[in-house]
Write an enzyme that holds these catalytic residues in place. Structure first.
Site, mmCIF file in Angstrom:
data_model
loop_
_atom_site.group_PDB
_atom_site.id
_atom_site.type_symbol
_atom_site.label_atom_id
_atom_site.label_comp_id
_atom_site.label_asym_id
_atom_site.label_seq_id
_atom_site.Cartn_x
_atom_site.Cartn_y
_atom_site.Cartn_z
ATOM 1 N N LYS A 56 41.334 34.832 31.328
ATOM 2 C CA LYS A 56 42.286 34.423 32.365
ATOM 3 C C LYS A 56 41.568 33.781 33.555
ATOM 4 O O LYS A 56 42.013 32.771 34.098
ATOM 5 C CB LYS A 56 43.104 35.641 32.847
ATOM 6 C CG LYS A 56 44.026 36.209 31.783
ATOM 7 C CD LYS A 56 45.114 37.090 32.373
ATOM 8 C CE LYS A 56 44.669 38.474 32.711
ATOM 9 N NZ LYS A 56 45.814 39.396 32.969
ATOM 10 N N ALA A 72 41.906 39.767 36.745
ATOM 11 C CA ALA A 72 41.864 41.150 36.258
ATOM 12 C C ALA A 72 42.825 41.333 35.098
ATOM 13 O O ALA A 72 43.773 40.565 34.924
ATOM 14 C CB ALA A 72 42.219 42.119 37.388
ATOM 15 N N ASP A 73 42.561 42.371 34.319
ATOM 16 C CA ASP A 73 43.494 42.775 33.270
ATOM 17 C C ASP A 73 43.475 44.292 33.185
ATOM 18 O O ASP A 73 42.410 44.906 33.312
ATOM 19 C CB ASP A 73 43.112 42.173 31.916
ATOM 20 C CG ASP A 73 44.204 42.401 30.882
ATOM 21 O OD1 ASP A 73 45.331 41.915 31.105
ATOM 22 O OD2 ASP A 73 43.946 43.083 29.877
ATOM 23 N N THR A 74 44.640 44.883 33.025
ATOM 24 C CA THR A 74 44.753 46.344 32.965
ATOM 25 C C THR A 74 45.344 46.757 31.623
ATOM 26 O O THR A 74 46.328 46.173 31.172
ATOM 27 C CB THR A 74 45.655 46.869 34.112
ATOM 28 O OG1 THR A 74 45.098 46.459 35.365
ATOM 29 C CG2 THR A 74 45.756 48.380 34.079
ATOM 30 N N ALA A 109 39.703 45.653 33.951
ATOM 31 C CA ALA A 109 38.521 44.801 34.011
ATOM 32 C C ALA A 109 38.746 43.750 35.087
ATOM 33 O O ALA A 109 39.844 43.193 35.199
ATOM 34 C CB ALA A 109 38.278 44.119 32.671
#
Length: 197
Positions: A56, A72-74, A109
């Site tokens: 992303k 970010a990615d959760t 992350a």
């Protein structure tokens, strides 16, 4: 208190991440990515979430110039299985039924890509322990519509907080951006400096 001479871009459409990053009191732009997250293949959950965050952030970094891009990615991991955002009423109920009375991990992350192309990534992990949930509570919460845009099918910053017994780790990480860890990283990279009196 602190300053930056970097143009900052948040690579996320999430209103929750926008609110958290705004706490640093720096101006930033929002540019969203159009990538297909499910294209990432990885051996571990940490590598997967890091791969999605990088995907992303790289996508947005190509769209902007002379900027530091933060993405970010959760993910929610239960029993070493990924619990994605539920696509149906039934899937949301299934997620919450599994999480009832149990502990699970929330991993976020974060990827930082500087204007010179340097990439930095890290993963923050928080343990969340749910109360024993009655079927009535699960049904009522799912009927509220809250679970559907959230990994694992709940939001700790909304009515989903009623499901949570306790957490071990950073609360903001569960919301979607580990702000303290991000701040530490931005200082270490000299993107943020402490203001001199």
């Amino acid at each position: 208190m602190f300053t930056t001479n970097h143009k900052l871009v948040l690579a996320s459409a999430s209103p929750r991440r926008k609110e958290l990053l705004a706490m640093l009191a720096f101006p930033f732009d929002i540019v969203t990515s159009e990538v297909e997250e499910t294209s990432v293949q990885a051996a571990t959950m940490q590598d997967y979430v890091k791969g999605v965050a990088l995907l992303k952030t790289r996508d947005v970094a190509q769209k902007v110039s002379n900027a530091t891009v933060i993405g970010a990615d959760t993910i929610v991991v239960f029993d070493n299985e990924l619990l994605h955002k539920p696509k149906s009423h039934e899937e949301a109920i299934a997620h919450l039924t599994r999480l009832s009375g149990a502990r699970h991990a929330v991993m976020t992350a974060v990827a930082i890509i500087e204007a010179n192309g340097q990439e930095t990534t890290f993963v923050e992990e928080t343990t969340v322990i749910f109360n024993e949930l009655s079927q009535e509570l699960i049904e009522a919460y799912v009927a509220s519509g809250d679970p559907f845009d959230k990994a694992g099918g709940y939001g700790i910053q909304t009515a989903g907080t009623l499901l949570v017994k306790k957490i071990e780790g950073d609360y903001n990480n569960v919301v979607g951006l580990p702000l303290a860890a991000l701040f530490t990283q931005l200082v270490a990279l000299h993107i943020i400096q402490f203001a001199k009196e």
